[in-house]
Write a protein that holds these residues in place. Structure first.
Motif: not given
Length: 392
Positions: A178-198
């Motif tokens: 848990q945090a107040d903010y989060v920085m995501v540096s996943a690759s563009l390919g990962v963001l285009q996939s379903d690996l991380i659910e927002f």
């Protein structure tokens, strides 16, 4: 090669005259057509060069740099290439025996605790949360009372939940952060996939920006032989294979200067060839390579390769490609959207570097920029991020 250089220079001159908004952007192939590079291109070669030699030269000029063909790559945003403009167009192969990761460890040592041997030993750095080290998502967890002592967590992130009061990150090993903010540096390919659910789902403008960019695939295949049979010496580090099939094991590099007597060749493939090769066994790839090198050197006694290394960046769920390429139709407006935070979720990575996307220095500089945006919000309450107009 001289004619290709002339056309590229003409493309540079044209590119700088286009409106900054990107409304007049065109593909590199369109620029080539304007220059009538491959006579009679406008009439019977609408998709670019078709002879083996023309394709090899064209591939070496563009695909070898951008990992995608001229028909999809933006002229305005890649020609002239900002990295070459700012740092020169000389390229070098990193042959440091410590490995390229030594650069990463050096940078990390500037703000993470290290032991007497110089190894990073900071308890805030979370590694090996699963069976192997991964780098699909780097989370900079910043709490209001610990802006200097920020934690860095490198784990397999599967879910990011965010609200107006904070962020919860869940990982594959069922850990929760848990945090107040989060920085995501996943690759563009990962963001285009379903690996991380927002949760909630990212807004439509953000999803569209992510999907509009290309995650290119660039594959460097290393092949080891029991002896050398290729040309060596000054000016002979690179050689091209002119195939009737564009990009088919076309760009070769020998390493006698970097690794004397290693007897290793590097052949680079990209795009569709990369995807095809990733889906076949290495034995088949090696057989194809042997057929190519024997046709390249018909008068030499070419032995069978003893080893081969085939990276699979596209198939790897933690990368889904090698680096981003700027496609036609995408302007700086979409780039601002790609970098823009969504609530308390911030984004960074080479794909958020407007000037140096696709490069390590782009990722490094984008990380600094994104961190400043986050810190301005968390520390100075300057949280508004402005995205300029589409055609401003």
């Amino acid at each position: 090669m001289d004619r290709a250089d002339e056309v590229d220079k003409s493309g540079q001159n044209l590119s700088v005259t286009l409106h900054p908004s990107g409304r007049d952007d065109m593909s590199i192939l369109s620029m080539q057509r304007l220059n009538d590079q491959y006579v009679p291109l406008p009439l019977n070669l609408p998709n670019g060069p078709s002879s083996p030699v023309d394709m090899a030269v064209d591939y070496f000029t563009y695909d070898y740099e951008f990992a995608e063909p001229p028909r999809v790559t933006s002229l305005q945003n890649t020609v002239p290439l900002p990295t070459f403009t700012d740092f020169g167009d000389d390229t070098y192969f990193v042959a440091d025996q410590r490995g390229y990761e030594s650069v990463v460890h050096h940078l990390a040592g500037q703000y993470l605790n290290a032991d007497k041997s110089g190894n990073i030993a900071d308890a805030r750095l979370k590694l090996n949360k699963v069976d192997h080290i991964t780098s699909d998502a780097m989370i900079f967890s910043v709490r209001k009372d610990e802006l200097i002592k920020h934690a860095i967590i490198m784990v397999v992130v599967r879910e990011i939940s965010y609200s107006s009061t904070g962020v919860t990150v869940k990982t594959e090993d069922n850990s929760t952060y848990q945090a107040d903010y989060v920085m995501v540096s996943a690759s563009l390919g990962v963001l285009q996939s379903d690996l991380i659910e927002f949760k909630p789902q990212l807004p439509s403008w953000k999803i569209l920006a992510i999907y509009q960019f290309d995650m290119a695939v660039y594959t460097k295949i290393f092949v080891k032989f029991p002896k050398k049979f290729w040309p060596e010496g000054a000016g002979r580090e690179f050689f091209l294979y002119a195939s009737t099939r564009r990009g088919y094991y076309g760009v070769w590099q020998e390493f006698e200067k970097q690794y004397p007597d290693a007897n290793v060749l590097l052949v680079t493939v990209t795009d569709e060839e990369s995807r095809r090769i990733e889906q076949q066994p290495d034995s088949q790839t090696k057989a194809e390579i042997m057929e190519v090198v024997r046709s390249m050197f018909p008068d030499e006694d070419v032995p069978d390769a003893t080893d081969i290394l085939v990276p699979r960046w596209w198939s790897d769920r933690f990368f889904r490609g090698s680096f981003s390429n700027w496609p036609i139709g995408v302007s700086r407006y979409e780039y601002d959207q790609l970098r823009a935070p969504v609530g308390r979720v911030y984004f960074t990575g080479e794909h958020t570097s407007e000037r140096y996307n696709g490069y390590v220095h782009g990722a490094y500089l984008a990380g600094i920029d994104s961190a400043e945006i986050l810190i301005n919000c968390a520390q100075k309450k300057m949280c508004k991020y402005n995205v300029g107009g589409k055609h401003g």
